[in-house]
Design a protein around this motif. Sequence first.
Motif, PDB file in Angstrom:
ATOM      1  N   PHE A   1       1.444  -0.297 -11.458  1.00  0.00           N
ATOM      2  CA  PHE A   1       2.020  -0.379 -10.335  1.00  0.00           C
ATOM      3  C   PHE A   1       0.903   0.198  -9.121  1.00  0.00           C
ATOM      4  N   TYR A   2      -0.149   0.506  -8.905  1.00  0.00           N
ATOM      5  CA  TYR A   2      -0.902   1.314  -7.947  1.00  0.00           C
ATOM      6  C   TYR A   2      -2.139   0.073  -8.057  1.00  0.00           C
ATOM      7  N   ALA A   3      -2.817  -0.505  -9.629  1.00  0.00           N
ATOM      8  CA  ALA A   3      -3.400  -1.732  -9.845  1.00  0.00           C
ATOM      9  C   ALA A   3      -3.028  -2.678  -9.573  1.00  0.00           C
ATOM     10  N   VAL A   4      -2.253  -3.031 -10.383  1.00  0.00           N
ATOM     11  CA  VAL A   4      -1.592  -4.339 -10.503  1.00  0.00           C
ATOM     12  C   VAL A   4      -0.518  -4.403  -9.003  1.00  0.00           C
ATOM     13  N   VAL A   5       0.875  -4.177  -8.837  1.00  0.00           N
ATOM     14  CA  VAL A   5       0.974  -4.038  -7.775  1.00  0.00           C
ATOM     15  C   VAL A   5       0.601  -4.009  -5.761  1.00  0.00           C
ATOM     16  N   TYR A   6       0.297  -2.881  -6.213  1.00  0.00           N
ATOM     17  CA  TYR A   6      -0.268  -2.437  -4.982  1.00  0.00           C
ATOM     18  C   TYR A   6      -1.370  -2.989  -4.218  1.00  0.00           C
ATOM     19  N   THR A   7      -2.847  -3.242  -5.472  1.00  0.00           N
ATOM     20  CA  THR A   7      -4.057  -3.741  -5.531  1.00  0.00           C
ATOM     21  C   THR A   7      -4.140  -5.045  -5.698  1.00  0.00           C
ATOM     22  N   MET A   8      -4.104  -5.241  -6.660  1.00  0.00           N
ATOM     23  CA  MET A   8      -4.382  -6.736  -6.787  1.00  0.00           C
ATOM     24  C   MET A   8      -3.621  -8.304  -5.839  1.00  0.00           C
ATOM     25  N   TRP A   9      -2.342  -7.641  -5.874  1.00  0.00           N
ATOM     26  CA  TRP A   9      -1.216  -8.694  -4.888  1.00  0.00           C
ATOM     27  C   TRP A   9      -0.450  -7.789  -3.826  1.00  0.00           C
ATOM     28  N   LEU A  10       0.145  -6.607  -3.383  1.00  0.00           N
ATOM     29  CA  LEU A  10       0.441  -6.451  -1.733  1.00  0.00           C
ATOM     30  C   LEU A  10      -0.801  -6.129  -1.300  1.00  0.00           C
TER      31      LEU A  10
END
Lengths: 58, 312
Positions: B132-141
């Motif tokens: 969630f932190y690396a992909v959803v937050y950092t890369m996306w949101l």
Amino acid sequence: MQFREEHELHKRRWSRNLGLGLVLAAFVALVFGMTVVKVSNTDFSNAPGATPQQTGTK
Amino acid sequence: MTDASINTQVQEGEAGFGDFVALLKPRVMSLVVFTAAVGLLAAPVSVHPFLAFCAVLFIALGGGASGALNMWYDSDIDAVMKRTARRPIPSGKVAPQDALALGLALSVLSVVMLGLAANWLAAGLLAFTIFFYAVVYTMWLKRWTPQNIVIGGAAGAFPPMIGWAVATGGISLESVLMFALTFMWTPPHFWALALFMNSDYEKAGVPMLTVTHGRRSTRRHVLAYTLLLAPVAVGIAFTSIGGPVYLTVSVILNLLFIKGAFDILRRDEAVAEADKYRVEKRFFALSLLYLFLHFGAILAEAALKPWGLGGW
């Protein structure tokens, strides 16, 4: 006698190697400790192949 | 191997051990350690102290791994922002691919070790948190929506839930409320920071609310989330992990927090700039104390229980 003056680069590599060594040693100690705790807290009396003599029950 | 084979080419950026530790965001890790430990200790099931120590350590390591992945992906943004320009990658001390390798290796290691030390539900929650932190937050949101930190805040809210799962092997109302407390606390905390760090986010092109909707709107959002946070925070007092100590602490802190949010709303930019964002900075400092004392009160209730004093 030192043939060459130690470069700053070597100091940084030394800190990295020492740190990594300590981390690995700590990891080994953690795995060992976890194994000891898990084994000593697990009831093996119902494990497959356990005999009454091994479990101490009659 | 002779001395001649050692690469002695001067690399100003050659990393020391401390630079790799910095990649793991030690300050964030300390918050993860604290909230995860509280979640674990407040649970109604006791865990062997050594396994509890290992579990919290692996949760922190997972948090650190996601920090390294965040620094790897965000190194372009970090280089632009004054607050983050001295981080290991933008300062040239650590190569991006080394940060990526460290982040991935520690992610796998922390999840597997937590599964072995505790249970696979806790390990699964940790894996989801890292994702969630690396992909959803950092890369996306983060680069896409001004609501980035609202949804991304979930990553920072999982540790107490993981700590609870380590002890109980499950999820319950208490652990969900501890998650909700950190989740709802994140927006006012970060938006207060954004109010006095706005120029940095603007320069980096991060769609922080202050950049996309302006400071007036951000001030309204701070108040709205502070009001939504209060019932969640006070509500914990009436569950099995709450009690009179927690209720007292929570009511006082929420009144102070709401007053701080109203103070922020009442100000305009001219006044804020004149006193160098004194109220916003004070609110930010209070927000740190707010979270620390709420979890501290949960811990106090758990510590008082053996003497028949904690809880209702």
